[in-house]
Design a protein around this motif. Structure first.
Motif, PDB file in Angstrom:
ATOM      1  N   HIS A   1       0.802  -1.209   0.000  1.00 26.62           N
ATOM      2  CA  HIS A   1       0.000   0.000   0.000  1.00 26.62           C
ATOM      3  C   HIS A   1       0.844   1.272   0.000  1.00 26.62           C
ATOM      4  N   TRP A   2       2.057   1.172   0.531  1.00 35.32           N
ATOM      5  CA  TRP A   2       2.939   2.341   0.511  1.00 35.32           C
ATOM      6  C   TRP A   2       3.219   2.796  -0.922  1.00 35.32           C
ATOM      7  N   SER A   3       3.241   1.864  -1.864  1.00 35.47           N
ATOM      8  CA  SER A   3       3.546   2.211  -3.253  1.00 35.47           C
ATOM      9  C   SER A   3       2.517   3.166  -3.844  1.00 35.47           C
ATOM     10  N   LEU A   4       1.299   3.169  -3.295  1.00 27.67           N
ATOM     11  CA  LEU A   4       0.250   4.034  -3.830  1.00 27.67           C
ATOM     12  C   LEU A   4       0.385   5.476  -3.360  1.00 27.67           C
TER      13      LEU A   4
ATOM     14  N   LEU B   1       4.134  11.089  -1.400  1.00 29.63           N
ATOM     15  CA  LEU B   1       3.722  12.007  -0.343  1.00 29.63           C
ATOM     16  C   LEU B   1       4.509  11.743   0.933  1.00 29.63           C
ATOM     17  N   ASP B   2       4.478  12.713   1.835  1.00 27.43           N
ATOM     18  CA  ASP B   2       5.124  12.579   3.141  1.00 27.43           C
ATOM     19  C   ASP B   2       4.053  12.559   4.232  1.00 27.43           C
TER      20      ASP B   2
ATOM     21  N   ARG C   1      -6.641  11.186   9.471  1.00 31.06           N
ATOM     22  CA  ARG C   1      -5.259  11.645   9.401  1.00 31.06           C
ATOM     23  C   ARG C   1      -4.362  10.437   9.623  1.00 31.06           C
ATOM     24  N   ALA C   2      -3.385  10.272   8.760  1.00 27.24           N
ATOM     25  CA  ALA C   2      -2.502   9.105   8.841  1.00 27.24           C
ATOM     26  C   ALA C   2      -1.051   9.541   9.007  1.00 27.24           C
ATOM     27  N   THR C   3      -0.366   8.897   9.968  1.00 28.18           N
ATOM     28  CA  THR C   3       1.061   9.162  10.180  1.00 28.18           C
ATOM     29  C   THR C   3       1.893   7.887  10.057  1.00 28.18           C
ATOM     30  N   SER C   4       1.256   6.803   9.622  1.00 32.69           N
ATOM     31  CA  SER C   4       1.946   5.530   9.440  1.00 32.69           C
ATOM     32  C   SER C   4       1.155   4.706   8.433  1.00 32.69           C
ATOM     33  N   VAL C   5       1.789   3.643   7.943  1.00 32.72           N
ATOM     34  CA  VAL C   5       1.089   2.772   6.985  1.00 32.72           C
ATOM     35  C   VAL C   5      -0.125   2.126   7.635  1.00 32.72           C
ATOM     36  N   GLU C   6      -0.016   1.792   8.921  1.00 33.62           N
ATOM     37  CA  GLU C   6      -1.149   1.181   9.617  1.00 33.62           C
ATOM     38  C   GLU C   6      -2.334   2.151   9.671  1.00 33.62           C
ATOM     39  N   GLU C   7      -2.047   3.412  10.002  1.00 36.27           N
ATOM     40  CA  GLU C   7      -3.124   4.405  10.028  1.00 36.27           C
ATOM     41  C   GLU C   7      -3.662   4.677   8.632  1.00 36.27           C
ATOM     42  N   LEU C   8      -2.786   4.635   7.644  1.00 27.64           N
ATOM     43  CA  LEU C   8      -3.217   4.802   6.252  1.00 27.64           C
ATOM     44  C   LEU C   8      -4.211   3.710   5.877  1.00 27.64           C
ATOM     45  N   ARG C   9      -3.873   2.457   6.210  1.00 24.55           N
ATOM     46  CA  ARG C   9      -4.770   1.347   5.870  1.00 24.55           C
ATOM     47  C   ARG C   9      -6.130   1.516   6.552  1.00 24.55           C
ATOM     48  N   ALA C  10      -6.112   1.887   7.815  1.00 23.34           N
ATOM     49  CA  ALA C  10      -7.375   2.077   8.530  1.00 23.34           C
ATOM     50  C   ALA C  10      -8.182   3.222   7.919  1.00 23.34           C
ATOM     51  N   GLY C  11      -7.494   4.292   7.555  1.00 26.55           N
ATOM     52  CA  GLY C  11      -8.171   5.440   6.965  1.00 26.55           C
ATOM     53  C   GLY C  11      -8.777   5.121   5.615  1.00 26.55           C
TER      54      GLY C  11
END
Length: 318
Positions: free
Chosen positions: A132-135, A139-140, A158-168
């Motif tokens: 998922h990071w590849s998508l 961005l930072d 708001r996401a500050t990590s890949v885990e939060e990104l996935r949840a978001g």
């Protein structure tokens, strides 16, 4: 007109912003000058059922105070076009473009309107990879994850990590099949109202949103009693004029008509302005920053409603 104008005020609907719409519509109903207008409330339920069949005999003009999908995305506007009833606000295309965060940014970029760095992807693209990071790798952190076609801060994380990104992303996908991820910016949040036709719209004085925490969420906007904006914003004259000029450019970029609220980020470090989004049917609650911005610009709420209704008739040639 010797007789009062019948104004059908549409509210509710099947979107996640049903309750916000009811609040906005009540404010409109309460403020319509009774010497000029006969309000006709039309409350659409959460399943999309109408209490009456809308027709020209029921109303002279429609004020669609509907937020989100089915109300702010061109759907109801297309329906009103087929019925031949004048209506307040943007038309089909502008509503659809303004509601879709991907199409909106494409329109802005085509007109050299600055937007924050962002990416977007579909549910299929998200499910098709485990990397998922590849998508979002361009961005930072922090990033803001949003459903592409929803407003009022619903479904945003708001996401500050890949885990939060996935949840978001999983949260956003419960509202839409397309997700936008934006670069977080340390910034002041500014707003500006636009009022008028295609050719000669006016921009209000800018306001500044009072943000406690990372962003102004749904609860802060509509449920809290705390103050949410300073209007007018304390800005140098040059910056205020830049906000107003960019607001008019954004309005024209989507083909706006009637009204819109344009939201900005002003980067704290550089002072650079980014257009965050344009709302073609902003909140009309008693705390509405759109209405307050125009009141500070010399257009009180009842006069604002009158101008919007006059614009609806002008577009239809009535």
């Amino acid at each position: 007109m010797s007789q009062r104008v019948r104004v059908a005020v549409l509210a509710g609907g099947p979107s996640a912003e049903h309750e916000v719409s009811l609040q906005s519509a009540q404010a409109v109903l309460d403020a319509l000058p009774r010497k000029l207008y006969e309000p006709v409330p039309v409350i659409i339920d959460r399943q999309g059922r109408w209490p009456v069949e809308l027709r020209r005999g029921l109303a002279d003009v429609v004020f669609p105070v509907l937020h989100g999908p089915f109300g702010e995305d061109g759907v109801i506007q297309g329906h009103l076009e087929t019925l031949g009833i004048p209506y307040v606000g943007c038309g089909v295309l502008a509503s659809a473009v303004g509601m879709d965060k991907v199409a909106m940014r494409r329109a802005f970029l085509a007109e050299d309107i600055p937007v924050t760095p962002h990416v977007w992807f579909t549910a299929h693209e998200w499910r098709a990879t485990t990397d998922h990071w590849s998508l979002v790798k361009t961005l930072d952190w922090p990033m803001y994850v949003k459903p592409a076609g929803l407003g009022s801060s619903i479904g945003i994380s708001r996401a500050t990590s890949v885990e939060e990104l996935r949840a978001g992303v999983e949260l956003a996908l419960t509202y839409d099949r397309t997700v936008v991820v934006e670069q977080g910016v340390s910034a002041r949040e500014l707003i500006c109202g636009v009022l008028g036709d295609h050719d000669t719209p006016d921009a209000s004085v800018p306001g500044e949103l009072i943000v406690h925490g990372d962003w102004l969420d749904y609860e802060a906007k509509y449920l809290s009693q705390a103050e949410i904006a300073t209007i007018p914003a304390t800005l140098p004259d040059r910056v205020a004029e830049d906000v107003r000029e960019l607001s008019l450019r954004a309005f024209r970029a989507i083909g706006g008509y009637g009204l819109a609220r344009v939201d900005f980020l002003q980067e704290r470090e550089t002072g650079r302005l980014y257009v965050l989004e344009i709302n073609t049917m902003p909140g009309f609650t008693a705390r509405s920053v759109y209405a307050r911005a125009w009141a500070a610009s010399g257009v009180p709420y009842p006069e604002l409603l009158r101008r919007l209704i006059d614009l609806a008739f002008a577009r239809s040639g009535s």
